[in-house]
Design a protein around this motif. Structure first.
Motif: not given
Lengths: 347, 347
Positions: A62, A67, A80, A93-98, A112-114, A118, B84, B93-94
């Motif tokens: 992942i 952003f 994107l 895969e791409l997971m978004l962390g706004k 949470a991504l950080l 993950m 999001q 997570e997205l």
DNA sequence: ATGAAAGCGCTAACAG
DNA sequence: CTGTTAGCGCTTTCAT
């Protein structure tokens, strides 16, 4: 509900390992068993459990895209698309962390991504400054990351706005223009020490460089220190357009519509009387019938380049991935219909 | 490189179980051990391994967003933001699952996101038809999904374009307009049986309904069967604007700029001579100084609503999640500056 | 208040 | 060609 390797194994009468091998095509399997396994897999609607595989392999597969969105900053669809196409070609895969405004303000927060480890690596697309906690997370914890749209000492990919402005302005000069104005309705470029996006400085610097090259005096059209609200841009434009010493060409950054509109309303023909060159063309449909000349931002290329560099860093299995030199993405000149030689005195 | 529970446990002199409990705040831990654990975690830069946790808990905590991009279809930033934000509030997570044109054409393909069972549920934002393989995956394998921007028998969230067009047209009628035209430069609405996005039909139907209500004759401005290329829209607009029986108001869908431009060039004042009502306002900055009247698409609200409904379905731990009735999102009327009563004969 | 045991689903390493 | 063993990092259950 979800069938696992074990389910298939029991169905066929082998062990999960054999099933795993058959489905992945590794190792030697008898044609017969393989077929029975494939059949069973289809019948049981088997789908591999990506997380389990990831865990076993020590990598998540992942990539996270961090952003921020505020009123002006968006995540362009072509960017994107470029990111995801390139990732897909390498089975990532791409997971978004706004990161929300609130998170930007409050220190110590991270998505949470950080926090949850993950992603194998990060793409970071930020217009404004990230909170220190996140930068620290990235730099001290050695999360492989690539900065997008932002200049850093290393591991970054950004548009070469300085070069774009230089080339664009040169083009106008070559067409014969001498009164070429730099138009900026949004950002006051007065104190170069205040924090602004690099492109604000670089674009202006590129314009100035081209003018200096040709011994022409740079001139700016802007409402110093305040900017011009969008409700007044056409009106503001009409003002400078009707001055006797009006520029014969303007370099702008994405605000071409009010200029076109104003030109029409004061009877200036584009490009015969006034040339317009936009430094920020994108894939949006043109607002009017005219195709504006200028520099196109290859967002998709930037996305692809950023991903390639990130995956390149991820490929070095060693402890700390090697830093990679900054990469400036060339912008693309698009002729369009809004640039022509300046009007002759006789006209 | 990455510290695990075990590392902390060894450092502190307890077992991983205790560390886990301390970090999550579950169970009873002595204040002393807890503190030593927290210290060690920070010192070792511990970050929980999200995948391992997910695996253990039988849910990934990931929601997938399936979308297609082609030239006209994009993923609006406010939509993404709404999705999001709502997901983040529930600690989800997205993950993005773009489906390329090639994949749409080729049968049997699905993104890894789907194949690898990585998401607990799916949001599906498709403008054009998805390949059967994906629909099958969703419907037969009972992956909880919510359709966005698309009408289905259940589990969908979409904009109420019919109602928006109805209300917008009524507004013009109430202002006194009688010659109200429906303008569509892109989609020929001739054969209602050909596959088009639902909104194309619904918008037109809403307009017609409002006109019928008031015993007014619907009239369309479009290049039947062909559409009007963007390079000719202002020119095309000038043509109908200068006819003697020209409409006093037009209802359009996102193509207001050429109309404004054309109106200015033929000397029609907006809104005094011509009212313009756009059924598709978004958050983009207005192209000219005028704030266009019309119906605003609350993309963020749609995103949030879709997520809420998906999570609601996910919450039912039973085998098959209950279907949820379709939800039509109301569009928002924004007055703007382009609608006024029609010109009086004396004007 | 803490630990021991077990297992989520999958795959690498080594047997046979 | 196939099976056995072991373990990725974490959490739940049951025991102490």
């Amino acid at each position: 509900l979800a069938a696992t390797l074990k389910d298939i194994a029991e169905d066929v009468g082998v062990t999960p390992v054999t099933v795993s091998r058959a489905l992945r095509g590794t190792g030697r399997i008898s044609a017969d068993t393989r077929q029975r396994i494939l059949d069973a897999a289809q019948r049981l609607r088997y789908r591999p459990h990506g997380l389990a595989r990831s865990m076993r392999q020590g990598r998540t597969g992942i990539v996270g895209l961090i952003f921020t969105t505020d009123d002006r900053a968006t995540l362009p669809t072509p960017l994107l698309a470029g990111i995801q196409d390139e990732l897909a070609s390498q089975s990532y895969e791409l997971m978004l962390g706004k990161i929300s405004k609130a998170q930007l303000a409050e220190p110590g927060t991270a998505s949470a991504l950080l926090r949850h480890w993950m992603a194998d690596g990060l793409l970071i697309n930020h217009q404004i400054d990230l909170p220190g906690s996140i930068v620290q997370l990235i730099e001290e914890d050695r999360v492989p990351a690539v900065w997008m749209n932002s200049k850093h000492a290393c591991n970054c990919v950004y548009f070469d706005d300085a070069d774009a402005a230089l080339r664009a302005t040169r083009h106008l000069i070559e067409l014969g223009h001498r009164r070429i104005a730099y138009l900026d309705y949004s950002h006051p470029i007065e104190r170069l020490d205040q924090p602004e996006h690099y492109s604000v400085y670089d674009r202006f610097a590129g314009y100035v460089a081209a003018m200096n090259e040709a011994d022409l005096p740079p001139q700016t059209i802007m409402n110093h220190g305040k900017g011009v609200g969008w409700t007044q841009r056409a009106a503001f434009s009409r003002e400078w357009m009707t001055r006797p010493d009006r520029p014969t060409a303007v370099v702008c950054y994405g605000n071409n519509a009010p200029v076109l509109f104003a030109a029409q309303s004061v009877g200036l023909r584009v490009p015969d009387d006034l040339s317009i060159l936009d430094l920020s063309l994108d894939d949006a449909l043109p607002v009017c019938d005219v195709r504006v000349s200028g520099m196109y931002l290859p967002q998709e290329a930037l996305g692809r380049a950023a991903v390639r560099r990130l995956l390149q860093r991820l490929a070095t299995d060693g402890d700390a991935p090697e830093p990679i030199n900054p990469l400036a993405i060339d912008m693309e000149f698009r002729p369009g219909q809004t640039c022509a030689p300046p009007p002759q005195p006789g006209d």
